[in-house]
Design a protein around this motif. Structure first.
Motif, short mmCIF file in Angstrom:
data_model
loop_
_atom_site.label_atom_id
_atom_site.label_comp_id
_atom_site.label_asym_id
_atom_site.label_seq_id
_atom_site.Cartn_x
_atom_site.Cartn_y
_atom_site.Cartn_z
N PRO A 191 12.39 43.11 63.04
CA PRO A 191 11.98 43.69 64.40
C PRO A 191 12.69 42.82 65.57
O PRO A 191 12.55 43.34 66.63
N ASP A 192 13.06 41.45 65.50
CA ASP A 192 13.60 40.73 66.57
C ASP A 192 12.82 40.74 67.79
O ASP A 192 13.41 41.18 68.61
N GLY A 193 11.40 40.63 67.65
CA GLY A 193 10.80 40.68 68.96
C GLY A 193 10.07 42.03 69.23
O GLY A 193 9.29 42.03 70.09
N GLU A 230 9.46 29.69 72.15
CA GLU A 230 8.69 30.58 72.88
C GLU A 230 9.33 31.97 72.45
O GLU A 230 8.63 33.07 73.05
N LYS A 231 10.26 32.17 71.95
CA LYS A 231 10.91 33.58 71.66
C LYS A 231 10.32 34.07 70.28
O LYS A 231 10.03 33.71 69.47
N THR A 232 9.58 35.28 70.78
CA THR A 232 8.92 35.91 69.57
C THR A 232 9.68 36.04 68.31
O THR A 232 10.65 36.59 68.38
N GLY A 233 9.00 35.49 67.12
CA GLY A 233 9.66 35.62 65.98
C GLY A 233 10.49 34.34 65.36
O GLY A 233 10.83 34.20 64.33
N TYR A 234 10.70 33.55 66.46
CA TYR A 234 11.38 32.02 66.20
C TYR A 234 10.43 30.98 66.30
O TYR A 234 10.85 29.83 66.58
N GLU A 235 9.16 31.10 66.36
CA GLU A 235 8.23 29.94 66.22
C GLU A 235 8.28 28.92 65.21
O GLU A 235 7.93 27.82 65.02
N GLY A 236 8.90 29.49 64.03
CA GLY A 236 9.19 28.97 62.74
C GLY A 236 9.31 29.93 61.76
O GLY A 236 9.64 31.24 62.01
N SER A 237 9.42 29.24 60.45
CA SER A 237 10.19 30.33 59.23
C SER A 237 8.89 30.15 58.34
O SER A 237 8.95 29.00 57.75
N ASN A 238 8.33 31.25 57.70
CA ASN A 238 7.43 31.33 56.68
C ASN A 238 8.62 31.53 55.43
O ASN A 238 9.20 32.52 55.52
N ALA A 239 8.32 30.69 54.45
CA ALA A 239 9.31 30.88 53.35
C ALA A 239 8.44 30.83 52.00
O ALA A 239 7.67 29.97 51.95
#
Length: 352
Positions: A120-122, A256-265
């Motif tokens: 969705p990229d934000g 602060e960019k939505t979707g880039y707070e971290g990565s669930n893996a």
């Protein structure tokens, strides 16, 4: 236990077994140096003779499709490796509990391997409205039917990695008890827990998994997960296939960019982590996963589009980034994995 190991091709020389009869404890450990906690390269060790298993996943039509996936042997060897201790206590001190646990991990990996969901990229997530109402199954739609559609009609879904991870975990557990083991009792136990609040994708993991977030509510600290529990203090390169791990974006700007707070893996075994959006040929190696999250601070949000912005990492960088965020790294030292369903007492959810 010895017979189970033998059935997987794990010979006696690969394992160190210690028994404390007075305490009633039997400890199995992989026959590797104590300082060796790495599970990423197990398949590359000739002495272990690890090969993929072949499993069948359902399809929209026909008898299903066969895929190569992580072997149960590799899963068990990873559980035995130094770097963490997995306990089977009380009623869970039972070989069937171990077999179920290993099989659930394998099934979770199998469902995570070939995904092509939209990112969705934000923007807002998108769901197939025939089965879902903003992430909750529609009234009258069975949970397993709604879940199967997510995996059978992937082009109709646009979801972030947090939701994607939860979907894979729930599918791995439910599908195991429904299709593979065919255990109505255990299936109902899992379904009842998921549907306690009529929102099966909420709270499957312990709330404290997110205690480092700025907006975390301390009142949720002791809220257990519906399906998952946390293991703390796991060594950096120690992953068991089926683990849910979290890579933190420590860059204050792109965080602060939505979707880039971290990565669930989800770890897939064989030095592979999930790629829900088929951006990197369905999987990332450990190096690639660290690199993916690190490069966000350099404006690399698409490997193909932003490749000129990539700043190459050195082996020393990888060692540093493998540490906890408090030590300058990106990797939380927790791993999240399923309970031993019906074999251990499952915690209640006080808020429900």
């Amino acid at each position: 236990m010895d017979a189970y190991l033998f059935s997987l091709g794990i010979t006696a020389d690969l394992v160190v077994k210690k028994a404390d009869k007075q305490k009633g404890v039997l400890l199995y450990t992989l026959n590797t140096p104590v300082a060796d906690s790495n599970t990423l390269n197990l398949k590359d060790r000739p002495a272990l003779q690890i090969h993929d298993d072949v499993v069948t996943l359902p399809t929209k039509r026909g008898p299903g499709k066969q895929i190569d996936t992580v072997s149960k042997k590799e899963i068990v060897l990873a559980l035995l490796q130094h770097g963490r201790l997995t306990r089977f206590n009380g009623a869970a001190c039972n070989i069937e509990a171990l077999k179920d646990h290993v099989a659930i991990r394998q099934n979770t990996v199998a469902w995570a391997q070939h995904l092509t969901w939209n990112w969705p990229d934000g923007e807002h997530a998108e769901w197939n409205k025939k089965y879902w109402a903003n992430g909750t199954p529609r009234t009258g739609v069975s949970l397993h039917v709604a879940l199967n559609d997510v995996f059978m009609n992937q082009q109709k879904y646009s979801i972030g990695c947090y939701t994607a991870t939860k979907l894979v975990v729930v599918q791995g557990v439910l599908d195991y008890y429904r299709r593979i083991k065919k255990s109505p009792v255990q299936l109902k136990l899992v379904e009842d827990r998921l549907l306690l609040d009529k929102d099966p994708l909420v709270g499957i993991e312990p709330a404290r998994m997110w205690d480092f977030e700025k907006d975390f509510d301390p009142q949720d600290l002791n809220q257990p997960g519906k399906l998952l529990k946390i293991k703390y203090g796991v060594m950096p390169m120690n992953f068991v296939p089926g683990d849910w791990a979290y890579f933190v974006n420590t860059d204050p700007v792109t965080y602060e960019k939505t979707g880039y707070e971290g990565s669930n893996a989800i770890y897939l075994g064989r030095n592979k982590f999930d790629d829900y959006y088929d951006d990197n040929n369905h999987s990332y190696s450990y190096f690639q996963k660290l690199d993916e999250v690190y490069q966000w601070r350099n404006g690399v949000f698409s490997r193909s589009r932003d490749f000129e912005k990539i700043k190459r990492l050195s082996p020393q960088d990888i060692v540093r980034l493998s540490k906890r965020p408090a030590e300058g790294g990106l990797l939380k030292s927790i791993r999240v994995s399923p309970y031993l369903f019906t074999y251990e007492e499952l915690p209640g959810r006080a808020a429900l």
